[in-house]
Design an enzyme around this catalytic site. Structure first.
Site, PDB file in Angstrom:
ATOM      1  N   THR A 130       0.816  -1.211   0.000  1.00 42.79           N
ATOM      2  CA  THR A 130       0.000   0.000   0.000  1.00 42.79           C
ATOM      3  C   THR A 130       0.853   1.267   0.000  1.00 42.79           C
ATOM      4  OG1 THR A 130      -1.701  -1.194   1.228  1.00 42.79           O
ATOM      5  CG2 THR A 130      -1.884   1.195   1.164  1.00 42.79           C
TER       6      THR A 130
ATOM      7  N   GLU B 134      -4.407 -15.594   2.166  1.00 42.57           N
ATOM      8  CA  GLU B 134      -4.428 -14.352   2.931  1.00 42.57           C
ATOM      9  C   GLU B 134      -5.829 -14.002   3.421  1.00 42.57           C
ATOM     10  OE1 GLU B 134      -2.553 -11.351   0.527  1.00 42.57           O
ATOM     11  OE2 GLU B 134      -1.019 -12.753  -0.120  1.00 42.57           O
TER      12      GLU B 134
END
Length: 382
Positions: free
Chosen positions: A129, A247
């Site tokens: 990110t 995930e």
């Protein structure tokens, strides 16, 4: 009623492993959690202890000094932490990093990094990110330019879990900006002594106070050519997408375990707390709310257990994993809110676990891909 906590995927060996995990969590993590929340991280010593006790990289093969188990062992660790609202030691992100290296790395990369991760010597983080990108990974601006037989990495990353303590960071960067997603690569950065690498402030979050979430800065950080994950440029986006079921199921597993912990804490509290001359648990509203919560957890347990079994079998697809993440985190928000309400004013006090669970739950709908993205993934698969 007390919830039936048996998992369809468990067995006697896993039950014994769960006892060992719970003992470690109670003795080594829980007593220091308040101090870690004030400090903003759990410190390296806890990571070393977790590694020494076999709680890290439990599903990594023994040849790399991992536990030699499967996802069920990882799920056991996540559950025992989540049901106690212990979020400081993010073994899940650590495991995700280890799996990128196991699944996509070269043999030399596996040999070099996985044993140290299993021992807790290297804390793993993944830098995806960036400010302004959020879930849109194709919009990342960090670059890795070829230079002097290696790569110079430049860019800024934010919201990086384990960022403050990280000894190994997987950096998602553009090695060929003209190729879009096909020009994206993942590069391995060992942080100790890395010139141009710096860690910003530990971010001030509304929850997950013990978890070190940081900004990372790369100012022409040089890495050798063999730092590209898998040894080949342009594979980064594919590598990121291929590990999504693993995930996202982690988030589903932790969400359900947190619900179970919230329910058990609320049941105990309402049985002891008295109002108008009788325990709060005897009021019809309390009994009905607890009945609703218990039902949602029971239903969720069946679905999440099925997903765990499918992941172990290798048949869990991205859409179903996205459903697990979407349903479990949305339900977690509602369940913890209902439980907090039954604590009354004390539920708003941080000294009570339910208050911390309430703050911690909110981000579950954001990281790992926002729930809006989950809906898009699911819709495309219909």
């Amino acid at each position: 009623m007390t919830l039936d906590t048996r998992r369809t995927w468990s067995d006697p060996d896993l039950d014994l492993f769960r006892d060992n995990v719970a003992r470690f969590v109670e003795n080594e993590v829980l007593p220091h959690d308040e101090e870690a929340r004030k400090r903003g991280n759990v410190g390296h010593a806890l990571w070393h202890k977790a590694g020494a006790n076999g709680l890290l990289c439990t599903d990594i093969p023994e040849q790399y000094e991992g536990g030699g188990g499967d996802f069920r062992h990882e799920a056991t660790v996540y559950e025992e932490l989540a049901r106690r609202a212990l979020t400081g030691i993010s073994t899940s992100v650590h495991a995700i990093v280890a799996h990128y290296i196991l699944n996509h790395g070269t043999e030399a990369q596996r040999q070099r990094y996985l044993p140290r991760m299993a021992r807790g010597e290297l804390v793993g983080a993944i830098a995806m990110t960036e400010p302004g990108t959020g879930s849109d990974l194709q919009a990342i601006r960090a670059k890795a330019e070829k230079r002097d037989g290696g790569y110079a990495i430049s860019g800024t990353k934010t919201f990086i879990t384990n960022g403050y303590l990280a000894g190994l960071v997987l950096v998602v960067a553009k090695t060929d900006p003209s190729q879009g997603a096909r020009g994206t690569s993942i590069l391995i950065v060992e942080t100790e002594g890395a010139k141009g690498y710096s860690v910003g402030r530990v971010l001030d979050k509304i929850g997950l106070k013990a978890q070190d979430t940081s900004e990372l800065f790369f100012d022409e950080v040089w890495v050798s050519e063999d730092a590209v994950l898998g040894g080949e440029e342009g594979k980064g986006f594919f590598q990121l997408m291929s590990d999504l079921p693993y995930e996202r199921l982690i988030i589903g597993v932790t969400a359900l375990a947190a619900m179970e912990g919230a329910y058990e804490a609320t049941l105990a509290y309402t049985r002891e707390r008295r109002a108008f001359g009788k325990p709060v648990a005897e009021f019809q509203n309390t009994r009905y709310k607890l009945a609703e919560v218990a039902t949602q957890i029971k239903v969720g347990r069946a679905f999440i257990d099925q997903c765990v079994e499918r992941l172990v079998e290798g048949t869990l697809d991205t859409a179903t994993a996205s459903m697990a993440k979407l349903w479990a985190t949305e339900t977690q928000g509602r369940v913890v809110d209902e439980c907090l309400q039954l604590f009354g004013g004390y539920g708003y006090m941080n000294e009570y676990m339910i208050a911390r669970m309430y703050a911690d739950a909110r981000v579950q709908r954001i990281y790992g891909g926002t729930n809006e993205i989950m809906k898009e993934v699911i819709a495309r698969a219909l």
